[in-house]
Design a protein around this motif. Structure first.
Motif, PDB file in Angstrom:
ATOM      1  N   VAL A 113       0.913  -1.126   0.247  1.00  0.00           N
ATOM      2  CA  VAL A 113      -0.141  -0.111  -0.046  1.00  0.00           C
ATOM      3  C   VAL A 113       0.912   1.227   0.030  1.00  0.00           C
ATOM      4  CG1 VAL A 113      -1.858   1.253   1.259  1.00  0.00           C
ATOM      5  CG2 VAL A 113      -1.963  -1.289   1.293  1.00  0.00           C
ATOM      6  N   LEU A 114       1.698   1.420   0.981  1.00  0.00           N
ATOM      7  CA  LEU A 114       2.209   2.545   1.360  1.00  0.00           C
ATOM      8  C   LEU A 114       3.253   3.019   0.146  1.00  0.00           C
ATOM      9  CD1 LEU A 114       2.532   2.688   5.146  1.00  0.00           C
ATOM     10  CD2 LEU A 114       0.685   3.695   3.687  1.00  0.00           C
ATOM     11  N   SER A 115       3.860   2.105  -0.306  1.00  0.00           N
ATOM     12  CA  SER A 115       5.209   2.161  -1.193  1.00  0.00           C
ATOM     13  C   SER A 115       4.749   1.871  -2.774  1.00  0.00           C
ATOM     14  CB  SER A 115       6.257   1.381  -0.994  1.00  0.00           C
ATOM     15  OG  SER A 115       6.188   0.202  -0.921  1.00  0.00           O
ATOM     16  N   ASN A 116       3.123   1.817  -3.025  1.00  0.00           N
ATOM     17  CA  ASN A 116       2.932   1.379  -4.367  1.00  0.00           C
ATOM     18  C   ASN A 116       2.539   2.563  -5.015  1.00  0.00           C
ATOM     19  OD1 ASN A 116       1.514   0.339  -6.565  1.00  0.00           O
ATOM     20  ND2 ASN A 116       0.465  -1.103  -5.359  1.00  0.00           N
ATOM     21  N   TRP A 117       3.277   3.018  -6.249  1.00  0.00           N
ATOM     22  CA  TRP A 117       3.263   4.145  -7.061  1.00  0.00           C
ATOM     23  C   TRP A 117       2.218   4.035  -7.659  1.00  0.00           C
ATOM     24  CZ3 TRP A 117       5.614   8.385  -5.956  1.00  0.00           C
ATOM     25  CH2 TRP A 117       6.915   8.718  -5.161  1.00  0.00           C
TER      26      TRP A 117
END
Length: 338
Positions: A57-61
């Protein structure tokens, strides 16, 4: 049978929490945490959840497209551009009850294709179209149903935020998801239109509207919005831009349209940005909760239970589709409450 107790209990508890009115993201994450403690999973599994949240989630561009598309829709709503298009369509098609219903449906489709979020479409249609539908003779149930159905087209018609999330979770290219959703979306619009015409057949009351606009005026009011939608979706489907790049193009195009209409104000941009942060946070909260839920549900054997349950109805592709579709629709309904 005993190995199915925990997955079924987890699913039942999650459903009960959602039906009780709690936030979907909180229910999913809370159920995951509770069943880590109730099952034989080690407490170190919490560390695995943190790493999965960051990686998925948080690092998914790809998910950067979500706030950009939300911002695009909010700018069009807050600046009055969407309202202008709706009023133009109402005037052009609103000479009869059927024409008024079709105009609401068409604008709902355009709002879905320009924003991809349900809330903005439903609220705008309710404020502007509900009095007009009632003036045309539609009863309250039909008016509310038409507005809700038209507004929720944003779930299916690209650039749908839901399709971006599903594309990421299913590891399916988002352009393929968008291209595959256009046909069913238009088919749904056609079915709604046929129903509107049938329901309006006994309504002879004329809608209070101004004179029909000239083709030039209609082009001025609707043209920029249609061009924006075509550019955003066309660039994605044609492979000229990634969904993230196209979302930036859409956000820039929305600002450009406000400049063309003389509706650009910094206060509007700031308010759209603020609501974008709030809406994006809600979407990400659901995704974080779903990531936790999926990891724990799979770890306690939930995948096997779901597979056995689906295979009980048969293993044909159409059988699985018929079984899964009502479940997906129910999940969409509860997700919109979050």
């Amino acid at each position: 049978m005993s190995e199915a107790v925990l997955p079924l209990a987890m699913a039942a508890l999650t459903l009960a929490g959602i039906l009780a009115g709690y936030r979907v993201g909180m229910v999913l994450a809370g159920a995951a945490a509770l069943f880590i403690l109730l099952s034989d999973l080690p407490t170190a599994y919490f560390n695995l959840l943190v790493s999965r949240i960051y990686a998925n989630v948080l690092s998914n561009w790809l998910l950067v497209a979500i706030p950009m598309f939300i911002f695009m829709g909010l700018v069009l709503e807050k600046s009055g551009v969407a309202e202008r298009a709706l009023r133009a369509a109402q005037t052009a098609l609103g000479g009869s009850a059927a024409g008024m219903g079709i105009s609401v449906l068409v604008i709902g489709m355009l709002l879905a294709a320009s924003s991809g979020i349900v809330g903005a479409s439903v609220v705008l249609l309710a404020m502007l179209a509900l009095p007009q539908l009632q003036d045309a003779g539609y009863d309250n149930a039909t008016s509310a149903g038409l507005i809700a159905s038209s507004g929720t087209l944003a779930i299916l018609i690209p650039p749908s935020v839901m399709l971006i999330v599903l594309g990421d979770q299913l590891q399916t290219p988002v352009p393929d998801m968008f291209a595959g959703a256009i046909g069913p979306g238009l088919l749904l619009v056609a079915a709604y239109g046929a129903l509107v015409i049938w329901r309006a057949r006994g309504l002879a009351r004329q809608v209070r509207s101004g004179p029909p606009p000239s083709p030039l005026r209609l082009l001025i009011d609707l043209g920029p919005l249609i061009v924006l939608v075509v550019c955003v979706l066309g660039s994605i489907i044609a492979g000229l831009a990634t969904p993230t790049e196209a979302s930036g193009l859409g956000a820039f195009g929305a600002i450009l349209i406000t400049l063309i209409y003389g509706k650009f104000h910094w206060a509007t941009v700031f308010e759209a940005a603020r609501q974008t942060v709030v809406t994006t946070s809600m979407v990400l909260l659901v995704m974080i909760g779903a990531t936790c839920f999926a990891a724990v549900f799979k770890a306690i054997g939930g995948d096997d239970v779901v597979e056995v349950g689906l295979m009980a109805f048969g293993d044909g592709p159409y059988t699985v589709l018929i079984v899964v579709t009502p479940l997906r629709d129910a999940n969409d309904h509860h997700a919109r409450r979050c």
